[in-house]
Design an enzyme around this catalytic site. Structure first.
Site, PDB file in Angstrom:
ATOM      1  N   ARG A  90      48.513  29.642  45.960  1.00  0.00           N
ATOM      2  CA  ARG A  90      48.324  31.076  46.178  1.00  0.00           C
ATOM      3  C   ARG A  90      49.609  31.724  46.695  1.00  0.00           C
ATOM      4  O   ARG A  90      49.965  32.832  46.288  1.00  0.00           O
ATOM      5  CB  ARG A  90      47.189  31.306  47.181  1.00  0.00           C
ATOM      6  CG  ARG A  90      46.988  32.778  47.514  1.00  0.00           C
ATOM      7  CD  ARG A  90      45.853  32.983  48.504  1.00  0.00           C
ATOM      8  NE  ARG A  90      45.695  34.392  48.812  1.00  0.00           N
ATOM      9  CZ  ARG A  90      44.705  34.895  49.549  1.00  0.00           C
ATOM     10  NH1 ARG A  90      43.784  34.083  50.048  1.00  0.00           N
ATOM     11  NH2 ARG A  90      44.630  36.189  49.784  1.00  0.00           N
ATOM     12  N   ASN A 144      37.696  32.920  41.747  1.00  0.00           N
ATOM     13  CA  ASN A 144      38.545  33.913  41.097  1.00  0.00           C
ATOM     14  C   ASN A 144      39.503  33.271  40.088  1.00  0.00           C
ATOM     15  O   ASN A 144      39.881  32.112  40.248  1.00  0.00           O
ATOM     16  CB  ASN A 144      39.361  34.665  42.159  1.00  0.00           C
ATOM     17  CG  ASN A 144      38.534  35.715  42.868  1.00  0.00           C
ATOM     18  OD1 ASN A 144      37.783  36.441  42.253  1.00  0.00           O
ATOM     19  ND2 ASN A 144      38.671  35.798  44.182  1.00  0.00           N
ATOM     20  N   CYS A 164      30.854  38.774  42.926  1.00  0.00           N
ATOM     21  CA  CYS A 164      31.959  39.306  43.726  1.00  0.00           C
ATOM     22  C   CYS A 164      31.349  40.084  44.880  1.00  0.00           C
ATOM     23  O   CYS A 164      30.230  40.584  44.795  1.00  0.00           O
ATOM     24  CB  CYS A 164      32.842  40.209  42.870  1.00  0.00           C
ATOM     25  SG  CYS A 164      34.273  40.903  43.740  1.00  0.00           S
ATOM     26  N   HIS A 194      37.135  43.105  39.845  1.00  0.00           N
ATOM     27  CA  HIS A 194      38.343  43.610  40.495  1.00  0.00           C
ATOM     28  C   HIS A 194      38.965  44.781  39.738  1.00  0.00           C
ATOM     29  O   HIS A 194      40.160  45.050  39.873  1.00  0.00           O
ATOM     30  CB  HIS A 194      39.364  42.494  40.718  1.00  0.00           C
ATOM     31  CG  HIS A 194      38.923  41.491  41.749  1.00  0.00           C
ATOM     32  ND1 HIS A 194      39.714  40.445  42.178  1.00  0.00           N
ATOM     33  CD2 HIS A 194      37.772  41.381  42.458  1.00  0.00           C
ATOM     34  CE1 HIS A 194      39.064  39.740  43.086  1.00  0.00           C
ATOM     35  NE2 HIS A 194      37.875  40.295  43.264  1.00  0.00           N
ATOM     36  N   TYR A 244      41.062  47.171  44.733  1.00  0.00           N
ATOM     37  CA  TYR A 244      41.993  46.523  43.795  1.00  0.00           C
ATOM     38  C   TYR A 244      42.672  47.534  42.879  1.00  0.00           C
ATOM     39  O   TYR A 244      43.714  47.227  42.294  1.00  0.00           O
ATOM     40  CB  TYR A 244      41.261  45.467  42.959  1.00  0.00           C
ATOM     41  CG  TYR A 244      40.907  44.224  43.735  1.00  0.00           C
ATOM     42  CD1 TYR A 244      41.838  43.200  43.899  1.00  0.00           C
ATOM     43  CD2 TYR A 244      39.660  44.082  44.330  1.00  0.00           C
ATOM     44  CE1 TYR A 244      41.525  42.060  44.623  1.00  0.00           C
ATOM     45  CE2 TYR A 244      39.335  42.953  45.054  1.00  0.00           C
ATOM     46  CZ  TYR A 244      40.272  41.943  45.199  1.00  0.00           C
ATOM     47  OH  TYR A 244      39.964  40.821  45.922  1.00  0.00           O
TER      48      TYR A 244
END
Length: 421
Positions: A90, A144, A164, A194, A244
């Site tokens: 990440r 995700n 989500c 998102h 987002y």
């Protein structure tokens, strides 16, 4: 009823456990299995999970295992919450795109594509093993990028629904502002995972009064501040965008911000180290307050509600989930995965009718859907050219020189996770 959580060693699992314990009448679990290859984390999280159940007098049994096949055997539902490559991957997703002047984020843009390429093959392998062990089990995907992963699962014929927490977060926020119970708030929620907008906020159900104008007039400034977007933008959109959307509506501003502070991944990694130390305290029998800063608010409540509805319990009949389009948005292919209010039951999720989005929203939805199609092709079949095409299609990239440079960086940083590289 048996539920299995794959990725059960996550530091976020105690939030899920707390939800299972508090909402046991909605979802009566007899056995909960936490599966994770990281035995050290699994022992710490599993120990706290059992103490939470004991403290809240939940009669269910919690077991832990590193054996995926044993863990999913006999499960009625399997919840996926994976992070392939961990926080280290990440960290890379959030940093190397910045070198090309593009947003570095773990679920969208180039970083989101990297995560999809690492994740889809692993999830499909898990799903195949679930199907062999119990073909009737539901797969609930919280991994995700949810839209791409859920599309991969459904395309392969699995019984899957994506989840989500954005919608349930808005539902709780709006209910608080309106002074009503969350169950009284029904969202006209439309888009992709998102990439969503609240185009209506109804009281009492799908046919209830739309109080979005009241919310924007009375609380627009607070809502805009929380989203870090101008109040005037919300007025122009006549909708509330997911946070987002700031990556799209304020891309360059976000890139400048990200270049001046530590990555979110670094913050979360430090937080996880502290949480794991706390989990090792045998006196701790509840989720610590620090966990609220980890992200994923209301995830446990959404997961319980969805699992209960799919398994014939007392879950809400209407929920915002990720499922097949099936003509709901006519400008998208039927096999696209959209995120909308759906009727949820034992047979799965069926989208409710949706008012056609404003062209301002529909254009972006169509663009990102095309990207997700190309991203899934790259995840399933590999190859530098497929990665390049997906990056070129993404509206946050869209320039061939950026797409070329990002392709090289993505492959270099993820080679160990890409069998074709």
């Amino acid at each position: 009823m048996k539920l299995t959580v794959v990725g059960g060693g996550s530091t976020y699992t105690p939030e899920l456990i707390d939800g299972f314990a508090r909402l046991r009448d909605t979802l009566p679990i007899e056995e909960l299995v936490l599966v994770d290859p990281a035995t050290d984390r699994l022992d710490l999280v599993g120990g706290l999970a059992r103490r939470i159940f004991t403290r809240q007098q939940h009669p269910g049994r919690i077991t832990t295992t590193t054996d995926l096949d044993a863990g999913v055997d006999g499960a009625d539902a399997v919840l996926l919450q994976l992070r392939v490559g961990g926080q280290a991957a990440r960290e890379q997703d959030e940093t190397w795109p910045l070198e090309c002047g593009c947003v570095g984020q773990e679920t969208t843009g180039a970083g989101g594509l990297a995560k999809a390429l690492r994740t889809v093959p692993v999830v499909l392998d898990i799903a195949d093993r679930v199907r062999r062990a119990n073909p009737h089990a539901w797969i609930i995907d919280f991994t995700n990028p949810v839209g791409i992963v859920t599309r991969a699962l459904l395309q392969a014929g699995h019984k899957a629904v994506g989840l989500c927490n954005v919608a349930i977060g808005f539902q709780r926020k709006f209910a608080g502002l309106l002074g009503v119970a969350p169950t009284d708030v029904h969202l006209d929620h439309v888009g992709l995972n998102h990439l969503t907008w609240e185009t209506g906020v109804r009281l009492g159900g799908p046919e209830g009064e739309d109080v979005l104008p009241k919310l924007l007039s009375g609380h627009g400034e607070q809502i805009a501040t929380d989203l870090r977007l101008p109040r005037t933008l919300l007025n122009r959109l006549n909708a509330v965008p997911s946070y987002y959307l700031r990556y799209y509506y304020a891309h360059d501003e976000v890139v400048r911000e990200l270049g001046t502070k530590p990555s979110r991944a670094a913050e979360v990694a430090a937080m996880e180290r502290r949480l794991l130390q706390m989990y090792g305290d045998p006196a701790l029998a509840e989720k610590p307050a620090l966990l609220a800063k980890r992200g994923g608010a209301y995830y446990s409540e959404a997961a319980v509600d969805l699992a209960a509805a799919l398994l014939g319990g007392s879950g809400s009949p209407y929920q915002v989930v990720n499922t097949l389009n099936r003509g709901t948005l006519p400008f998208l292919p039927d096999d696209a995965v959209i995120e909308v209010q759906s009727a949820v039951g034992r047979r799965g999720a069926t989208p409710l009718p949706v008012a056609q989005p404003d062209p301002l929203f529909a254009g972006l939805i169509a663009n990102v859907t095309a990207y997700e199609h190309l991203a899934l092709e790259a995840a399933l079949h590999g190859g530098r050219d497929r990665v390049f095409r997906a990056l070129l299609a993404h509206p946050l990239i869209g320039q061939y020189d950026h797409a070329d440079a990002l392709t090289d960086r993505l492959i270099a940083h993820n080679r160990e996770h890409l069998s074709w590289a």
